[in-house]
Scaffold this motif. Structure first.
Motif, PDB file in Angstrom:
ATOM      1  N   SER A 207      -2.329  97.094  48.452  1.00 36.03           N
ATOM      2  CA  SER A 207      -2.988  96.363  47.362  1.00 36.03           C
ATOM      3  C   SER A 207      -4.318  95.763  47.786  1.00 36.03           C
ATOM      4  CB  SER A 207      -2.060  95.248  46.863  1.00 36.03           C
ATOM      5  OG  SER A 207      -0.844  95.791  46.408  1.00 36.03           O
ATOM      6  N   LEU A 208      -4.609  95.789  49.087  1.00 36.22           N
ATOM      7  CA  LEU A 208      -5.894  95.270  49.561  1.00 36.22           C
ATOM      8  C   LEU A 208      -7.020  96.284  49.376  1.00 36.22           C
ATOM      9  CD1 LEU A 208      -4.732  93.588  52.878  1.00 36.22           C
ATOM     10  CD2 LEU A 208      -5.000  92.540  50.639  1.00 36.22           C
ATOM     11  N   PHE A 209      -6.712  97.471  48.836  1.00 42.30           N
ATOM     12  CA  PHE A 209      -7.711  98.521  48.677  1.00 42.30           C
ATOM     13  C   PHE A 209      -7.764  98.945  47.224  1.00 42.30           C
ATOM     14  CE2 PHE A 209      -5.959  98.732  52.927  1.00 42.30           C
ATOM     15  CZ  PHE A 209      -7.084  98.789  53.740  1.00 42.30           C
ATOM     16  N   ASP A 210      -8.914  99.510  46.866  1.00 46.52           N
ATOM     17  CA  ASP A 210      -9.071 100.032  45.509  1.00 46.52           C
ATOM     18  C   ASP A 210      -8.447 101.411  45.420  1.00 46.52           C
ATOM     19  OD1 ASP A 210     -10.773 101.539  46.963  1.00 46.52           O
ATOM     20  OD2 ASP A 210     -12.616 100.789  46.029  1.00 46.52           O
ATOM     21  N   SER A 211      -8.614 102.059  44.299  1.00 44.83           N
ATOM     22  CA  SER A 211      -7.950 103.351  44.075  1.00 44.83           C
ATOM     23  C   SER A 211      -8.461 104.419  45.031  1.00 44.83           C
ATOM     24  CB  SER A 211      -8.172 103.798  42.630  1.00 44.83           C
ATOM     25  OG  SER A 211      -9.570 103.901  42.350  1.00 44.83           O
ATOM     26  N   LYS A 212      -9.761 104.417  45.335  1.00 46.44           N
ATOM     27  CA  LYS A 212     -10.280 105.403  46.287  1.00 46.44           C
ATOM     28  C   LYS A 212      -9.686 105.192  47.668  1.00 46.44           C
ATOM     29  CE  LYS A 212     -14.737 106.119  44.006  1.00 46.44           C
ATOM     30  NZ  LYS A 212     -16.225 106.045  44.165  1.00 46.44           N
ATOM     31  N   GLY A 213      -9.584 103.947  48.056  1.00 52.22           N
ATOM     32  CA  GLY A 213      -9.019 103.666  49.364  1.00 52.22           C
ATOM     33  C   GLY A 213      -7.551 104.055  49.460  1.00 52.22           C
ATOM     34  N   LYS A 214      -6.804 103.828  48.400  1.00 49.90           N
ATOM     35  CA  LYS A 214      -5.390 104.209  48.409  1.00 49.90           C
ATOM     36  C   LYS A 214      -5.219 105.718  48.486  1.00 49.90           C
ATOM     37  CE  LYS A 214      -3.843 100.172  45.751  1.00 49.90           C
ATOM     38  NZ  LYS A 214      -3.214  99.712  44.488  1.00 49.90           N
ATOM     39  N   ASN A 215      -6.056 106.459  47.731  1.00 48.17           N
ATOM     40  CA  ASN A 215      -5.920 107.915  47.713  1.00 48.17           C
ATOM     41  C   ASN A 215      -6.313 108.550  49.036  1.00 48.17           C
ATOM     42  OD1 ASN A 215      -5.032 107.883  45.047  1.00 48.17           O
ATOM     43  ND2 ASN A 215      -7.119 108.032  44.233  1.00 48.17           N
ATOM     44  N   ALA A 216      -7.124 107.867  49.810  1.00 50.52           N
ATOM     45  CA  ALA A 216      -7.590 108.424  51.080  1.00 50.52           C
ATOM     46  C   ALA A 216      -6.573 108.281  52.195  1.00 50.52           C
ATOM     47  CB  ALA A 216      -8.905 107.777  51.494  1.00 50.52           C
ATOM     48  N   PHE A 217      -5.528 107.497  52.003  1.00 47.26           N
ATOM     49  CA  PHE A 217      -4.546 107.291  53.059  1.00 47.26           C
ATOM     50  C   PHE A 217      -3.649 108.535  53.220  1.00 47.26           C
ATOM     51  CE2 PHE A 217      -5.100 102.618  52.140  1.00 47.26           C
ATOM     52  CZ  PHE A 217      -5.756 102.363  53.326  1.00 47.26           C
ATOM     53  N   PHE A 218      -3.218 108.753  54.456  1.00 45.98           N
ATOM     54  CA  PHE A 218      -2.232 109.789  54.823  1.00 45.98           C
ATOM     55  C   PHE A 218      -2.715 111.203  54.506  1.00 45.98           C
ATOM     56  CE2 PHE A 218       0.075 106.147  52.713  1.00 45.98           C
ATOM     57  CZ  PHE A 218       0.151 105.377  53.843  1.00 45.98           C
ATOM     58  N   ARG A 219      -4.025 111.382  54.425  1.00 48.31           N
ATOM     59  CA  ARG A 219      -4.584 112.707  54.189  1.00 48.31           C
ATOM     60  C   ARG A 219      -4.838 113.401  55.527  1.00 48.31           C
ATOM     61  NH1 ARG A 219      -3.737 114.026  48.875  1.00 48.31           N
ATOM     62  NH2 ARG A 219      -4.250 112.268  47.529  1.00 48.31           N
ATOM     63  N   ASP A 220      -5.094 114.711  55.421  1.00 47.76           N
ATOM     64  CA  ASP A 220      -5.449 115.469  56.621  1.00 47.76           C
ATOM     65  C   ASP A 220      -6.748 114.919  57.180  1.00 47.76           C
ATOM     66  OD1 ASP A 220      -5.829 117.273  58.603  1.00 47.76           O
ATOM     67  OD2 ASP A 220      -5.969 119.034  57.309  1.00 47.76           O
ATOM     68  N   LEU A 221      -6.724 114.550  58.467  1.00 47.79           N
ATOM     69  CA  LEU A 221      -7.884 113.887  59.067  1.00 47.79           C
ATOM     70  C   LEU A 221      -9.063 114.823  59.229  1.00 47.79           C
ATOM     71  CD1 LEU A 221      -6.127 111.712  61.814  1.00 47.79           C
ATOM     72  CD2 LEU A 221      -6.757 111.088  59.477  1.00 47.79           C
ATOM     73  N   THR A 222      -8.855 116.113  59.089  1.00 52.78           N
ATOM     74  CA  THR A 222      -9.978 117.050  59.226  1.00 52.78           C
ATOM     75  C   THR A 222     -10.697 117.308  57.912  1.00 52.78           C
ATOM     76  OG1 THR A 222      -8.504 118.940  58.875  1.00 52.78           O
ATOM     77  CG2 THR A 222      -8.809 118.183  61.142  1.00 52.78           C
ATOM     78  N   THR A 223     -10.213 116.717  56.820  1.00 55.53           N
ATOM     79  CA  THR A 223     -10.832 116.928  55.509  1.00 55.53           C
ATOM     80  C   THR A 223     -11.707 115.738  55.152  1.00 55.53           C
ATOM     81  OG1 THR A 223      -8.924 115.945  54.391  1.00 55.53           O
ATOM     82  CG2 THR A 223      -8.887 118.323  54.755  1.00 55.53           C
ATOM     83  N   ILE A 224     -12.592 115.973  54.220  1.00 55.54           N
ATOM     84  CA  ILE A 224     -13.503 114.916  53.748  1.00 55.54           C
ATOM     85  C   ILE A 224     -12.933 114.369  52.447  1.00 55.54           C
ATOM     86  CG2 ILE A 224     -15.836 114.384  52.969  1.00 55.54           C
ATOM     87  CD1 ILE A 224     -16.844 116.626  54.749  1.00 55.54           C
ATOM     88  N   GLN A 225     -12.718 113.051  52.409  1.00 53.54           N
ATOM     89  CA  GLN A 225     -12.139 112.392  51.244  1.00 53.54           C
ATOM     90  C   GLN A 225     -13.122 111.370  50.681  1.00 53.54           C
ATOM     91  OE1 GLN A 225      -9.167 113.255  50.041  1.00 53.54           O
ATOM     92  NE2 GLN A 225      -8.705 114.676  51.706  1.00 53.54           N
ATOM     93  N   LEU A 226     -12.936 111.014  49.401  1.00 55.37           N
ATOM     94  CA  LEU A 226     -13.737 109.957  48.777  1.00 55.37           C
ATOM     95  C   LEU A 226     -13.314 108.619  49.345  1.00 55.37           C
ATOM     96  CD1 LEU A 226     -13.792 111.117  45.048  1.00 55.37           C
ATOM     97  CD2 LEU A 226     -15.646 111.248  46.719  1.00 55.37           C
TER      98      LEU A 226
END
Length: 1356
Positions: free
Chosen positions: A1143-1162
């Motif tokens: 909850s300390l992050f906005d929607s972009k920050g939440k969606n970026a978690f636990f993604r493949d570290l080799t990809t580029i995320q918003l």
């Protein structure tokens, strides 16, 4: 092979039975006979049998004289006997009395269990006046339990009386049921039970009990009788348990036929239901009905009964099934009235209606006897002078034996109703039948669709001659005759268990005896055993006889204790008697496969069989049998010769090779250390040390023509055979030259001998390492084998690979016994070198050094084996105390080559994990690898030192340095650190509770110098093991809104709360290493992965370092974003804070978690975070700092709580919070000011003054610190329990404004209020320094300073 009488039981207490049955008879005898009577229970051996022979005269004597017969007279002939088909119950009855004898098991003197029949009940059974027992039958009732395998549940005794009554009793004499079926004496009781049809054409026969009267026949259905008896027994048991009267059961349903057209009837047989064929049906219709008789469409089913007696001699009766059953209405009426009266009487007794007069027993009335249904005789065998005495039906219901008063035995064809055979000279004969089934043999294997054949044998006991004969039917010869005595009784029931049907009998093995012979002189019960082949003719009988002989040999071989001489004699006799070659071959194979037969016995029997075959016509001899005998005899002779050579003394001079001593001296240190580590105690079995059994020897060897080969199989182990043949030579106990000559004469190929030699050498590694002379013996033996014809090809020139030596190399590189394999390779290398040198000298005759491809192969092989030995020595290190052990990992050159380029590093990493070697210690060891040391030289140590962990660690360091020097490329520091890192994270994944494994994995990762390898390993760790549990921890904390408890952590994350805290800290460290490696990866080039020259041919899976270099680069902001979340989770778990981290992050920050570290995320945009999120982040960071300060104060105060002191007392958390503030877009000055205030609040003024210099907004900090100073002074003046007089006077002199301000302070907010006054004075002076003079609270600070100084002066 022939018929035999087998004793299976003994009848005890015959004298007791005699005394009970004849106790009211006078037994006159001379005084001289009294002594004999006391010495023997059955003392009729010296009596005059002539009186019994003249039985006709005795029957005319007066009864008084008959009663006065002495005990020597065969009294058993005057009794009625019945033996249960299961042989567990015998009933002996006479007149009104009966004795029941039940089975008892006891142990004889030889320790064998044997069955005896002893008296279990005796008493008087007659209840009517003047009635006597006339017939007895024992019917075993099958158990209804699913677990039953064919044993009876209990046995019912059915007794017929001269009054016409038939009574049913239990084994203990309890009356179950009594019924008057006819008013004439019961002549004979017979039973028919269910038999499994042999083929589909046979009709299922129903069970029934038949009761014969002089002019009537009563049949009771077996199923209804079975149910009624079970119900009566249960009712009697319940009544006995309750102490109440037994309710009289309803009468039985039965059929009653009045047998007509015969003058006298003395015996009968119920054949069962039969159906005529169409021709017989039409024949009977035309004979009975004439020309105009009508024929039904289907033949009717009829029950067939055969009677014997007189006028006619034999009668055949047929009762058509399907007609109205006689007495059905009467039975139904009786059942209804009986049940009604029973229920009414019981109910009236329960309800109290029964009067005193009703409780008196009613007068006994004779039951009503229903008339019989007339059944005329269909036809018979008329013979006016002949009178039948008994009839005995065969088990297949097709034949019957009849005895008559002329001393003849007639065999009847039941189906056709004719006599087909007659024997004479059998007066008073007793008959029985034995049905024998064909054994499961080759007939079923060749034609499985054909049913098993059955043979019928008629057993005739002629008491006048004292002989028991067995005859084959229908026209077979006499197949057996036994002299058994003149006073025996032949007991034949002709039935089995009642209550069995086609469903319940599936899988049952009915244990019943068909014919039993009771000898009253000894009390022995014997049964007749007849082989099936006696029913066959000539050729078929010969084959069956052979099968019987084979079975006899099999039983002999199964005996545990058999004399060898007896075994040899019997086996030779049986095998020579067998006619068929296939069965003879099977018998010989069974003998050779026996483990107890000595080799001399096997050789003699095989030689005798071979001689007998050679004496026959060559065209009549089976070639396969002849070949088997010759080959097995050859192997047995080889076994005997080798066994004899092992007992000879040897004094041979062994050959030595130049250079072998130098090789042994070079590898001696590492061999010594290897021997020390592998000589730990192990479990072994006694038979492993004994000689090889001849059975195993024959199974491992085979003859192919003149050559002898070793049997090669997927699971075959040739080391026992090699030990038997060659271990004596290797250990120096047998003459090498003689053994080699013997083996060569046996035409065993040198390649097979080489295989055996290497297998025994490698399998006995421990003994080889303990005995140095075995190396010399191996060299001599290998040289002798190499010199054999066919070992080394004559065309070999040394410039190509020799198959002989290649076989040695192949076995050595595949062996996991590295020490023995290295010694074998050294010996073979020297032997091959000598061979090549001698070959070169003969060809070139010069001083040129021979260069051979074979020698190059040996150099590589020896170097590989030395490296593998060093590695195996390291792998053999025992686990330190307190750590889990396990099987020692094994390696070979082949497995190392197949494991790829990372196989060595992976094996070493597993050892280091098992030894729990710390990362710092490993780094120090690898830094010393370049120093000049001799790690192969073993150090002296005592067994006590070996048990110590420090000594074990020192030994580990030595062996690790040795292995690293042998594998400089495969065990480079980066590769070793990478494999250790991976091994520790794999072990952590198996047991996440051990957080130390993950922490040490990250420590090993940090020590990798190559950023490319470090980046790849870290990325693979995160993707494979970390991210799944990390996301589960984040979602769990987001769900509960605080640090979760232990139970929730175990449920969702798979580990406890303390382990999860350590896990999150390791995640932070891992992500930081990943960011550092990504920052440096572009500045350096990728490393080159090399491998040692001798291991360059390694093929296998891709190594871990190669996989790491293949990984793609990471997106740095995304990694930083994951690290931010990991830090928040770690802080929340460490200090137990309430927070929803996502909850300390906005929607972009939440969606970026636990993604493949080799990809580029918003990612969240800097400066665009909402004030609400910023406020939440500020609040969280301030709570973290508060928690750290509290833990710091507790640690300094000796509390010890709040986590590990290393992580709490350092500056890690303040620095991390400042970094998080920057990432969370929070003004760093806010956490700095809060930290300074918290430190002052905790009384840590010194640390607070150091951090005060970094605060930018001095005015706000001054106001906050002024409040803290006021709280301290307020506590000293107003809330201190030890207030002094000067303090009170000072309070009175303070300005009103300051006094009011102090009273408004709340000193309870201070965590450490008892602070020295000097620290408070220094705090106020700091406040005055940072506050500007125009500040609103500047004057208040001055007054506060004056108050503190005055208070300090007064205290001084």
């Amino acid at each position: 092979m022939s018929c035999c009488l087998t004793e299976f039981c003994r009848v005890q207490e015959l004298k007791t039975v005699h005394e009970f049955l004849f106790h009211n008879k006078k037994t006159p005898a001379p005084e001289g006979n009294n002594k004999n009577q006391t010495e023997n229970d059955l003392t009729w051996d010296n009596s005059d049998w002539g009186a019994w022979e003249n039985s006709e005269a005795n029957e005319d004597d007066p009864p008084a004289e008959d009663d006065a017969q002495p005990i020597g007279i065969p009294w058993l002939q005057d009794c009625v006997l019945s033996l249960s088909p299961c042989s567990d119950l015998l009933v002996v009855a006479r007149e009104t009395k009966a004795a029941f004898l039940s089975a008892r098991w006891r142990t004889d003197e030889g320790g064998r269990e044997e069955m005896n029949l002893a008296v279990s009940w005796s008493g008087t059974l007659s209840t009517e006046e003047g009635e006597c027992i006339s017939s007895v039958i024992c019917i075993p009732l099958a158990s209804q339990k699913r677990s039953s395998t064919g044993r009876p549940d209990w046995t019912c005794i059915v007794i017929g009386f001269t009054s016409g009554y038939v009574r049913f009793y239990t084994e203990t004499g309890v009356l179950l049921l009594a019924q008057l079926l006819h008013e004439d004496p019961v002549l004979r009781l017979k039973c028919r039970t269910y038999e499994i049809p042999r083929h589909p054409g046979i009709t299922d026969q129903h069970e029934e009990l038949s009761i014969l009267y002089p002019a009537a026949l009563v049949t009771i259905d077996g199923f209804s009788l079975f149910q009624s008896l079970r119900a009566c027994r249960n009712q009697v048991a319940r009544a006995a348990a309750a102490g109440s009267d037994v309710v009289q059961p309803p009468p039985l349903a039965y059929k009653k036929w009045g047998l007509q057209d015969m003058d006298t009837i003395v015996d009968h047989s119920s054949v069962g239901i039969m159906t005529l064929n169409v021709f017989d049906q039409m024949k009977n219709a035309s004979i009975l009905g004439g020309f105009h008789a009508s024929v039904k469409g289907s033949p009717p089913a009829m029950s067939q009964y055969i009677t014997v007696g007189g006028g006619p001699y034999t009668g055949f009766y047929y009762a058509i099934e399907g007609s109205s059953q006689p007495l059905l209405s009467h039975v139904a009426l009786a059942v209804a009235s009986k049940l009604t009266s029973a229920l009414f009487n019981a109910a009236s007794g329960w309800l109290g209606w029964k009067k005193q007069s009703e409780e008196e027993p009613p007068q006994k009335q004779k039951p009503k006897v229903e008339p019989a249904t007339a059944l005329p005789v269909r036809f018979g065998l008329p013979d006016s002078r002949r009178h039948g005495e008994s009839i005995c039906l065969s088990p297949c219901n097709t034949l019957a034996g009849v005895t008559d008063d002329f001393g003849r035995v007639t065999l009847l064809d039941v189906t056709r109703g004719i006599a087909i055979r007659m024997w004479k000279g059998y007066r008073d004969a007793q008959l029985g039948w034995v049905q024998v089934s064909e054994a499961r043999g080759e007939r079923e294997l060749s034609s499985p669709s054909l049913p098993r054949r059955h043979a019928q044998f008629l057993v005739i006991y002629a008491p006048r001659r004292g002989i028991l004969e067995v005859w084959g039917t229908q026209h077979g010869p006499r197949v057996g005759a036994f002299n058994v005595g003149k006073h025996c009784r032949l007991l034949y029931g002709g039935y089995r268990l009642m209550g069995v049907n086609s469903v319940t009998s599936q899988g049952w093995q009915l244990h019943t005896q068909q014919v039993c012979l009771l000898d009253p002189t000894t009390g022995v019960l014997r049964t007749v055993t007849i082989p099936f082949h006696l029913a066959l003719s000539d050729k078929k009988s010969e084959r069956a006889k052979d099968l019987h002989l084979l079975k006899r040999l099999t039983m002999l071989l199964k005996s545990k204790e058999v004399d060898p001489d007896l075994l040899e004699t019997e086996a030779q006799s049986v095998i020579l008697d067998i006619k068929h070659p296939a069965i003879k071959k099977q018998a010989l194979e069974s003998l050779l496969a026996n483990k107890n037969a000595p080799v001399s016995c096997l050789a003699n029997v095989t030689r005798a069989l071979l001689d007998s075959l050679k004496d026959l016509d060559p065209e009549a001899v089976d070639e396969s049998l002849l070949q088997l005998c010759s080959s097995q005899l050859k192997l047995l002779q080889l076994y005997s010769h080798i066994q004899l050579l092992h007992t000879e003394a040897t004094e041979e001079e062994y050959e030595t090779s130049p250079g072998i001593e130098e090789d042994l001296a070079r590898v001696s240190p590492i061999l010594q250390r290897y021997a020390e580590l592998t000589s730990r105690p192990s479990v072994s079995f006694a038979q492993e040390s004994g000689p090889l059994p001849v059975r195993d020897f024959l199974s491992l060897m085979e003859c192919d023509g003149e050559a002898v080969k070793i049997v090669q199989g997927p699971q075959s182990d040739s080391s026992p055979l090699g030990s038997f043949l060659l271990w004596g030579c290797v250990s120096g106990q047998s003459p090498i030259q003689k053994v080699c000559d013997t083996l060569q004469e046996s035409n065993i190929s040198p390649q097979n001998l080489l295989t055996l030699l290497l297998s025994v050498w490698l399998s006995r590694e421990k003994e080889v390492l303990k005995q140095p002379d075995t190396v010399k013996n191996l060299h001599t033996l290998l040289t002798r084998l190499s010199a054999m014809k066919g070992a080394v090809e004559e065309s070999w020139d040394g410039q190509c690979v020799c198959p002989w030596w290649q076989q040695v190399r192949t076995v050595c590189v595949q062996s996991e016994n590295s020490g023995a394999a290295l010694l074998a390779a050294l010996v073979a290398h020297r032997a091959a070198k000598s061979s090549i040198t001698s070959l070169a000298e003969t060809k070139f005759q010069s001083d040129w050094v021979a260069v051979s491809l074979e020698l190059e192969q040996w150099v590589v092989c020896v170097r590989q084996l030395e490296d593998a030995l060093a590695l195996q020595t390291l792998l053999s290190l025992p686990s330190p105390q307190g750590s889990p052990g396990g099987a020692t990992p094994r390696c070979s050159v082949k497995t190392l080559l197949e494991s790829g380029r990372g196989g060595v590093a992976d094996s070493v990493a597993k050892v280091l994990f098992r030894q729990a070697l710390a990362p710092d210690t490993l780094r120090d060891i690898l830094q010393r690898r370049g120093q000049t040391v001799n790690p192969e030289q073993p150090t002296e140590h005592t067994p006590q030192d070996s048990a110590d962990n420090n000594t074990l660690q020192h030994r580990t360091e030595e062996l690790l340095l040795c292995v690293c020097q042998r594998f400089p490329d495969s065990l480079s520091p980066d590769l070793l650190f990478a494999h250790c890192c991976w091994e520790y994270v794999v072990q952590w994944n198996k047991d996440p509770e051990v957080g130390k494994n993950l922490e040490w994995s990250v420590e090993h990762l940090r020590m990798i110098s190559s950023s490319h390898i470090q980046l790849g390993i870290a990325l693979m760790m995160w993707t494979t093991f970390i991210v799944k549990r990390f996301s589960a921890a984040a979602f769990l904390m987001e769900k509960v809104g605080k640090a979760p408890k232990d139970r929730l952590c175990r449920r969702d994350v798979g580990m406890g709360d303390s382990a999860m805290t350590s896990f999150l800290g390791a995640c932070v460290q891992l992500l930081q290493v990943l960011m550092e490696a990504d920052a440096c990866v572009e500045e350096e080039s990728a490393p080159m992965l090399c491998v040692e020259e001798v291991w360059g041919c390694a093929e296998g899976p891709v190594s871990l370092a190669e996989l790491a270099l293949e990984q793609r680069g990471v997106h740095y902001p995304l990694v930083q974003h994951q690290c931010l979340l990991a830090s928040l989770l770690h802080a929340a778990m460490t200090f137990g804070l309430k927070v929803k981290p996502l909850s300390l992050f906005d929607s972009k920050g939440k969606n970026a978690f636990f993604r493949d570290l080799t990809t580029i995320q918003l990612m969240p945009s800097p400066g665009h975070t909402g004030p609400r999120l910023v406020a939440l982040c500020v609040q969280f960071l301030l709570r973290v700092l508060t928690g750290w300060v509290k833990a710091l104060g507790e640690a300094q105060g000796g509390g010890g709580g709040g986590g590990s002191e290393g992580s709490l007392c350092g500056d890690m958390w303040p620095e991390m919070c400042l970094e998080l503030a920057t990432l969370l877009q929070v003004n760093p000055d806010i956490p700095r000011r809060h930290l300074v205030c918290e430190l002052y609040n905790q009384g840590l003024d010194t640390r607070a003054e150091e951090l005060m210099l970094e605060v930018e907004d001095k005015d706000v900090l001054g106001s906050q610190l002024l409040v803290l100073a006021g709280q301290r002074l307020c506590y000293s003046l107003l809330h201190n329990t030890t207030q002094t007089r000067p303090a009170m006077e000072l309070l009175a002199r303070l300005p009103t404004t300051l006094c009011t301000w102090l009273k408004a302070m709340d000193p309870s907010e201070l965590r450490c209020p008892l602070v020295p006054l000097s620290q408070s004075s220094r705090l106020v002076s700091r406040v005055i320094e940072i506050l500007p003079e125009n500040h609103a609270q500047y004057s208040l600070a001055l007054h506060l300073m004056e108050a503190v100084e005055v208070l300090g002066d007064e205290e001084d």
